[in-house]
Design an enzyme around this catalytic site. Structure first.
Site, PDB file in Angstrom:
ATOM      1  CB  ILE A  40      -2.477   0.180  -6.657  1.00 12.52           C
ATOM      2  CG1 ILE A  40      -2.072  -1.066  -7.456  1.00 12.52           C
ATOM      3  CG2 ILE A  40      -3.834   0.705  -7.062  1.00 12.52           C
ATOM      4  CD1 ILE A  40      -2.920  -2.284  -7.129  1.00 12.52           C
ATOM      5  N   GLY A  55      -3.549   2.813  -1.951  1.00  9.97           N
ATOM      6  CA  GLY A  55      -2.685   1.745  -1.462  1.00  9.97           C
ATOM      7  C   GLY A  55      -1.600   2.222  -0.522  1.00  9.97           C
ATOM      8  CG  ASP A 106      -4.416  -0.477   1.628  1.00 13.20           C
ATOM      9  OD1 ASP A 106      -5.248  -1.181   2.218  1.00 13.20           O
ATOM     10  OD2 ASP A 106      -4.701   0.240   0.662  1.00 13.20           O
ATOM     11  CD  GLU A 133      -7.912   1.944  -1.511  1.00 13.18           C
ATOM     12  OE1 GLU A 133      -6.808   1.428  -1.290  1.00 13.18           O
ATOM     13  OE2 GLU A 133      -8.307   2.967  -0.898  1.00 13.18           O
ATOM     14  CG  ASP A 160      -8.429  -5.253  -2.330  1.00 15.78           C
ATOM     15  OD1 ASP A 160      -7.424  -4.517  -2.315  1.00 15.78           O
ATOM     16  OD2 ASP A 160      -8.879  -5.772  -3.377  1.00 15.78           O
TER      17      ASP A 160
END
Length: 270
Positions: free
Chosen positions: A66, A121, A124, A144, A152
């Site tokens: 991210i 991210g 993810d 993270e 998340d």
């Protein structure tokens, strides 16, 4: 096909090549990334000519995760009221989760080709893909934890079904970096390649093999495998019986059997 700020998308031979295209920013996931990936995978789902997807990153790295500038922008939206801040953050998190849900829920198989950094991210994202492949220089980290938060957007929910619980906890709690060979040994990636060029060639070869199969059979197989993540075996057997009661009437079955009997390559409609 639309033009995108954060991606380049090409369709050839029934394969959609979706490439994160911000190499100057190490393919960091900015605001455009999160909205465009939903639009792209909606198009993939709606386009019968797409039978399989290859997801890659432009340049030396897959993605650094991210964009921290985007996180800073969210922080600037916060006020003094805890309840309203929580409501805002929860809504933002759901929006980000929806972006990778679009990948996970895609009816077509999604193959990730990973070189260089695959951080935060980006883990993810690849967790939402069907299969993952890596170049020898790939570096992974559930990052993270190092910025003071729990992942998340899917890593902690999807990775337990991909790698073992114990090693996942180690990687998530420490945030340590691990390479392609370890990723292969724990089952995060299926195969490793010597460099980015051979990685993409290899993954495209696997994609072509999948694209040559009946799209009805491939989407049905993915549907059944995905269903079994959250259901008992007897539930899955009942579901596939109901599914195939319709799908076995497809002409693809006759085409496949005829091609097999005549030792010829089958040609399926989109």
């Amino acid at each position: 096909m639309s033009e995108y700020q954060a991606f380049r998308v090409e369709l050839a031979d029934n394969i959609a090549h979706v490439q994160i295209n911000r190499p100057e920013k190490i393919n960091a996931m900015n605001a455009a990334f999160w909205s465009e990936i939903v639009e792209i995978f909606r198009w993939i789902d709606d386009t019968d000519a797409v039978r399989v997807v290859v997801l890659s990153g432009a340049g030396k790295h897959f993605s650094s995760g991210i964009d921290l500038m985007m996180l800073a922008g969210v922080a600037n939206e916060l006020g003094k009221d805890v309840g309203r801040n929580a409501r805002l953050l929860r809504r933002k998190i759901f929006q980000l989760q929806a972006s990778f849900n679009a990948v996970d829920n895609c009816r077509k198989p999604v193959l990730a080709a990973i070189q260089g950094y695959c951080l935060g991210g980006a883990i993810d994202l690849i967790s939402a893909c069907d299969m993952r492949y890596a170049a020898d220089d790939a570096q992974f980290s559930i990052k993270e934890i190092d910025i003071g938060m729990a992942a998340d957007v899917g890593t902690l929910q999807r990775l337990p079904r991909i790698i073992g619980d114990g090693i996942l906890r180690e990687l998530a709690y420490t945030g340590r970096t691990f390479g392609a060979e370890e990723a292969r040994s724990i089952g995060l990636v299926n195969r490793t390649y010597s460099d980015a060029a051979s990685l993409l060639d290899g993954v495209m070869g696997i994609a072509r093999e999948i694209a040559a199969k009946s799209p009805i059979a491939v989407s049905g197989t993915k549907e059944m495998l995905s269903y079994m993540r959250d259901h008992r075996i007897d539930d899955g057997l009942e579901y596939v019986a109901t599914w195939n009661a319709a799908m076995l009437q497809s002409n693809d079955l006759r085409v496949a059997i005829a091609a097999h009997m005549s030792k010829q390559k089958p040609e399926f409609l989109d």
